[in-house]
Design a protein around this motif. Structure first.
Motif, PDB file in Angstrom:
ATOM      1  N   PHE A 209       0.821  -1.199   0.000  1.00  0.00           N
ATOM      2  CA  PHE A 209       0.000   0.000   0.000  1.00  0.00           C
ATOM      3  C   PHE A 209       0.865   1.264   0.000  1.00  0.00           C
ATOM      4  O   PHE A 209       0.592   2.244  -0.705  1.00  0.00           O
ATOM      5  N   LEU A 210       1.956   1.241   0.775  1.00  0.00           N
ATOM      6  CA  LEU A 210       2.830   2.409   0.842  1.00  0.00           C
ATOM      7  C   LEU A 210       3.601   2.606  -0.453  1.00  0.00           C
ATOM      8  O   LEU A 210       3.908   3.736  -0.834  1.00  0.00           O
ATOM      9  N   ARG A 211       3.922   1.523  -1.139  1.00  0.00           N
ATOM     10  CA  ARG A 211       4.648   1.638  -2.397  1.00  0.00           C
ATOM     11  C   ARG A 211       3.771   2.284  -3.464  1.00  0.00           C
ATOM     12  O   ARG A 211       4.259   3.039  -4.305  1.00  0.00           O
ATOM     13  N   VAL A 212       2.480   1.976  -3.439  1.00  0.00           N
ATOM     14  CA  VAL A 212       1.549   2.581  -4.392  1.00  0.00           C
ATOM     15  C   VAL A 212       1.559   4.095  -4.244  1.00  0.00           C
ATOM     16  O   VAL A 212       1.533   4.846  -5.229  1.00  0.00           O
ATOM     17  N   TRP A 213       1.579   4.557  -2.990  1.00  0.00           N
ATOM     18  CA  TRP A 213       1.561   5.991  -2.728  1.00  0.00           C
ATOM     19  C   TRP A 213       2.975   6.591  -2.682  1.00  0.00           C
ATOM     20  O   TRP A 213       3.141   7.754  -2.352  1.00  0.00           O
ATOM     21  N   ARG A 214       3.986   5.796  -2.977  1.00  0.00           N
ATOM     22  CA  ARG A 214       5.389   6.230  -2.992  1.00  0.00           C
ATOM     23  C   ARG A 214       5.801   6.853  -1.651  1.00  0.00           C
ATOM     24  O   ARG A 214       6.457   7.898  -1.592  1.00  0.00           O
ATOM     25  N   ARG A 249       0.098  13.953   0.086  1.00  0.00           N
ATOM     26  CA  ARG A 249       0.167  12.506  -0.153  1.00  0.00           C
ATOM     27  C   ARG A 249      -0.076  11.729   1.142  1.00  0.00           C
ATOM     28  O   ARG A 249      -0.784  10.724   1.157  1.00  0.00           O
ATOM     29  N   PHE A 250       0.514  12.165   2.243  1.00  0.00           N
ATOM     30  CA  PHE A 250       0.313  11.505   3.532  1.00  0.00           C
ATOM     31  C   PHE A 250      -1.151  11.577   3.964  1.00  0.00           C
ATOM     32  O   PHE A 250      -1.723  10.579   4.411  1.00  0.00           O
ATOM     33  N   VAL A 251      -1.746  12.746   3.858  1.00  0.00           N
ATOM     34  CA  VAL A 251      -3.135  12.914   4.304  1.00  0.00           C
ATOM     35  C   VAL A 251      -4.072  12.040   3.473  1.00  0.00           C
ATOM     36  O   VAL A 251      -4.985  11.397   4.014  1.00  0.00           O
ATOM     37  N   LYS A 252      -3.866  11.973   2.158  1.00  0.00           N
ATOM     38  CA  LYS A 252      -4.722  11.152   1.307  1.00  0.00           C
ATOM     39  C   LYS A 252      -4.543   9.664   1.590  1.00  0.00           C
ATOM     40  O   LYS A 252      -5.500   8.899   1.625  1.00  0.00           O
ATOM     41  N   ALA A 253      -3.305   9.237   1.784  1.00  0.00           N
ATOM     42  CA  ALA A 253      -3.015   7.807   1.951  1.00  0.00           C
ATOM     43  C   ALA A 253      -3.284   7.310   3.362  1.00  0.00           C
ATOM     44  O   ALA A 253      -3.821   6.219   3.564  1.00  0.00           O
ATOM     45  N   ILE A 254      -2.899   8.102   4.369  1.00  0.00           N
ATOM     46  CA  ILE A 254      -2.870   7.620   5.745  1.00  0.00           C
ATOM     47  C   ILE A 254      -3.854   8.350   6.648  1.00  0.00           C
ATOM     48  O   ILE A 254      -4.284   7.823   7.665  1.00  0.00           O
ATOM     49  N   GLY A 255      -4.215   9.565   6.265  1.00  0.00           N
ATOM     50  CA  GLY A 255      -5.120  10.339   7.108  1.00  0.00           C
ATOM     51  C   GLY A 255      -4.405  11.143   8.161  1.00  0.00           C
ATOM     52  O   GLY A 255      -5.033  11.665   9.083  1.00  0.00           O
ATOM     53  N   GLN A 256      -3.091  11.260   8.056  1.00  0.00           N
ATOM     54  CA  GLN A 256      -2.276  12.035   8.987  1.00  0.00           C
ATOM     55  C   GLN A 256      -1.258  12.852   8.213  1.00  0.00           C
ATOM     56  O   GLN A 256      -0.827  12.450   7.122  1.00  0.00           O
ATOM     57  N   THR A 257      -0.833  13.952   8.786  1.00  0.00           N
ATOM     58  CA  THR A 257       0.289  14.689   8.207  1.00  0.00           C
ATOM     59  C   THR A 257       1.572  13.912   8.482  1.00  0.00           C
ATOM     60  O   THR A 257       1.620  13.067   9.390  1.00  0.00           O
ATOM     61  N   PRO A 258       2.638  14.193   7.734  1.00  0.00           N
ATOM     62  CA  PRO A 258       3.918  13.520   8.015  1.00  0.00           C
ATOM     63  C   PRO A 258       4.404  13.759   9.439  1.00  0.00           C
ATOM     64  O   PRO A 258       4.944  12.847  10.077  1.00  0.00           O
ATOM     65  N   LEU A 340      -9.272 -14.782  16.591  1.00  0.00           N
ATOM     66  CA  LEU A 340      -9.090 -14.861  15.157  1.00  0.00           C
ATOM     67  C   LEU A 340      -8.657 -13.509  14.621  1.00  0.00           C
ATOM     68  O   LEU A 340      -9.038 -12.466  15.143  1.00  0.00           O
ATOM     69  N   PRO A 341      -7.858 -13.501  13.540  1.00  0.00           N
ATOM     70  CA  PRO A 341      -7.414 -12.219  13.008  1.00  0.00           C
ATOM     71  C   PRO A 341      -8.548 -11.470  12.340  1.00  0.00           C
ATOM     72  O   PRO A 341      -9.471 -12.082  11.808  1.00  0.00           O
ATOM     73  N   THR A 342      -8.497 -10.145  12.368  1.00  0.00           N
ATOM     74  CA  THR A 342      -9.486  -9.336  11.682  1.00  0.00           C
ATOM     75  C   THR A 342      -8.967  -8.947  10.321  1.00  0.00           C
ATOM     76  O   THR A 342      -7.766  -8.855  10.090  1.00  0.00           O
ATOM     77  N   ALA A 343      -9.872  -8.733   9.391  1.00  0.00           N
ATOM     78  CA  ALA A 343      -9.460  -8.342   8.050  1.00  0.00           C
ATOM     79  C   ALA A 343      -8.895  -6.937   8.074  1.00  0.00           C
ATOM     80  O   ALA A 343      -9.282  -6.109   8.874  1.00  0.00           O
ATOM     81  N   SER A 344      -7.987  -6.692   7.155  1.00  0.00           N
ATOM     82  CA  SER A 344      -7.368  -5.365   7.101  1.00  0.00           C
ATOM     83  C   SER A 344      -7.312  -4.925   5.650  1.00  0.00           C
ATOM     84  O   SER A 344      -6.893  -5.672   4.797  1.00  0.00           O
ATOM     85  N   ASP A 345      -7.771  -3.714   5.336  1.00  0.00           N
ATOM     86  CA  ASP A 345      -7.643  -3.214   3.975  1.00  0.00           C
ATOM     87  C   ASP A 345      -6.938  -1.868   3.992  1.00  0.00           C
ATOM     88  O   ASP A 345      -6.569  -1.340   5.033  1.00  0.00           O
ATOM     89  N   ALA A 346      -6.742  -1.339   2.804  1.00  0.00           N
ATOM     90  CA  ALA A 346      -5.908  -0.150   2.672  1.00  0.00           C
ATOM     91  C   ALA A 346      -6.473   1.070   3.357  1.00  0.00           C
ATOM     92  O   ALA A 346      -5.748   2.017   3.633  1.00  0.00           O
ATOM     93  N   SER A 347      -7.770   1.060   3.670  1.00  0.00           N
ATOM     94  CA  SER A 347      -8.353   2.247   4.282  1.00  0.00           C
ATOM     95  C   SER A 347      -8.101   2.342   5.777  1.00  0.00           C
ATOM     96  O   SER A 347      -8.327   3.366   6.388  1.00  0.00           O
ATOM     97  N   ILE A 348      -7.635   1.240   6.394  1.00  0.00           N
ATOM     98  CA  ILE A 348      -7.340   1.276   7.823  1.00  0.00           C
ATOM     99  C   ILE A 348      -6.111   2.146   8.056  1.00  0.00           C
ATOM    100  O   ILE A 348      -5.111   2.005   7.387  1.00  0.00           O
ATOM    101  N   ARG A 349      -6.190   3.025   9.006  1.00  0.00           N
ATOM    102  CA  ARG A 349      -5.093   3.953   9.247  1.00  0.00           C
ATOM    103  C   ARG A 349      -3.841   3.210   9.691  1.00  0.00           C
ATOM    104  O   ARG A 349      -3.897   2.354  10.573  1.00  0.00           O
ATOM    105  N   LEU A 350      -2.713   3.532   9.106  1.00  0.00           N
ATOM    106  CA  LEU A 350      -1.488   2.786   9.359  1.00  0.00           C
ATOM    107  C   LEU A 350      -0.875   3.063  10.710  1.00  0.00           C
ATOM    108  O   LEU A 350       0.081   2.423  11.099  1.00  0.00           O
ATOM    109  N   ASN A 351      -1.435   4.014  11.456  1.00  0.00           N
ATOM    110  CA  ASN A 351      -0.886   4.236  12.791  1.00  0.00           C
ATOM    111  C   ASN A 351      -1.430   3.259  13.808  1.00  0.00           C
ATOM    112  O   ASN A 351      -1.071   3.295  14.959  1.00  0.00           O
TER     113      ASN A 351
END
Length: 372
Positions: A209-214, A249-258, A340-351
């Motif tokens: 996911f991070l590689r897509v957003w460089r 780019r950070f705000v769009k991808a992760i929802g946080q500033t750098p 059991l593990p929960t599903a995780s997709d790209a919209s989950i915040r990486l923090n």
């Protein structure tokens, strides 16, 4: 053919995933081989016969480890977890003796970390990448991308978690039968047994996911500069973009500033050090790039809802959970309560921390003919 004895050492707070993998792999190998070639025994140094896993997700019955030394086993598998960090020191001399008499010692995740801390001169070594980062933070010079597992004489250190499957198949099953190891991996729906030198991910942020957003390079740069944080213009140069573009780019991808993401990353590293080292709060603050312990404690409290000192005191004072007893006064065999593990997709915040807590479930009732 002689049986292979495998002793599994568990302490309170053991990693249930690792125990489930060791037991299931050897059970499947026995079924595929048509005979019980692998004999397993769960042991502990604890005076209690019932040992709880991390977060009380599973309870297992264990026998005293000392009783297993009368006849040295072929393999001793030491599980990771919170309890082994405190108790591994008492086993060092026993492991050295077992090593001399021909036993193989396999240390997983936290057990490998603690072994390295106590035996810094041992040379070749690996552990889970999170522990590897922790060792680097405490001034141990280690490579950036740790391998899955490494054997040094009769001592094998390993990342643990899902890589437990690879190291058990490679170091315990394959020496008996390479064909059996490969068949067992196929039953587990593995593409194959990974080599020990296969690299682990560098961090929880090492994802496509991070590689897509460089963002991969700039976040790796943040992780490598926790003690001396890099300014925004420096991060933008690493990313090959402007400060404004990097922020968008950070705000769009992760929802946080750098800046916010970098602060959270440093705080999470600090939380691991508070929980897993004896370093003072002031030392941890400096190691995580904060000017003083009060500044670190203030933002730590805002992030986690408790100060570093409160967290450490809670870990020390955590009470033992009372255990139910049967009518005859003995402890019941508890059914495993595995999360059991929960599903995780790209919209989950990486923090949010990524978690892996699922044991392998085999799910097959019919078996092929035994391998020869």
């Amino acid at each position: 053919m002689a049986d292979t004895r495998v002793v599994i050492l568990v302490e309170t707070g053991f990693v249930a995933t690792e125990l489930a993998l060791v037991l299931d792999i050897l059970r499947i190998a026995n079924r595929l081989g048509g005979q019980d070639r692998f004999q397993t025994q769960i042991c502990s140094s604890s005076g209690s016969t019932m040992i709880d896993s991390l977060d009380d997700g599973m309870s297992v019955r264990a026998t005293p480890f000392r009783a297993m030394l009368a006849v040295p086993p072929d393999h001793v598998v030491v599980l990771g977890g919170s309890g082994i960090r405190a108790s591994l020191g008492q086993f060092c001399a026993k492991f050295r003796w077992l090593e001399r008499v021909g036993s193989h010692i396999l240390l997983l995740s936290d057990a490998a970390y603690e072994w390295k801390r106590l035996n810094a001169e041992d040379g070749a070594f690996t552990t889970h990448w999170e522990n590897q980062q922790l060792l680097r933070d405490t001034l141990v010079d280690l490579e950036e991308s740790p391998p899955l597992y490494l054997r040094n004489g009769r001592i094998t250190t390993a990342a643990g978690m899902i890589a437990t499957a690879d190291v058990v198949l490679s170091e315990i099953v394959a020496p008996l039968s390479e064909k059996l190891a490969q068949a067992t991996s196929q039953m587990l729906v593995m593409n194959g047994v990974r080599e020990g030198n296969a690299p682990q991910p560098c961090s929880e942020n090492d994802i496509d996911f991070l590689r897509v957003w460089r963002l991969e390079a700039v976040i790796r740069h943040m992780e490598q500069n926790v003690e001396t944080p890099v300014c925004m213009s420096g991060l933008a140069r690493v990313a090959g973009t402007s400060v404004r573009q990097l922020e968008r780019r950070f705000v769009k991808a992760i929802g946080q500033t750098p800046v916010a993401f970098y602060r959270t990353l440093r705080l999470r590293r600090g939380k691991v050090m508070v929980e897993q080292t004896s370093a003072s709060i002031a030392e941890i603050a400096i190691a995580c790039g904060f000017s003083c312990s009060s500044a670190f404690s203030r933002v730590f409290l805002r992030e986690f809802g408790r100060s570093p000192t409160q967290l450490r005191l809670q870990l020390i004072a955590r009470p033992a959970k009372p255990r139910e007893t049967r009518a005859d006064g003995s402890a019941p065999l508890a059914q495993p309560r595995v999360k059991l593990p929960t599903a995780s997709d790209a919209s989950i915040r990486l923090n949010r921390a990524m978690s892996f807590s699922s044991p392998v479930a085999e799910g097959r009732r019919s078996w092929p003919a035994p391998l020869t």
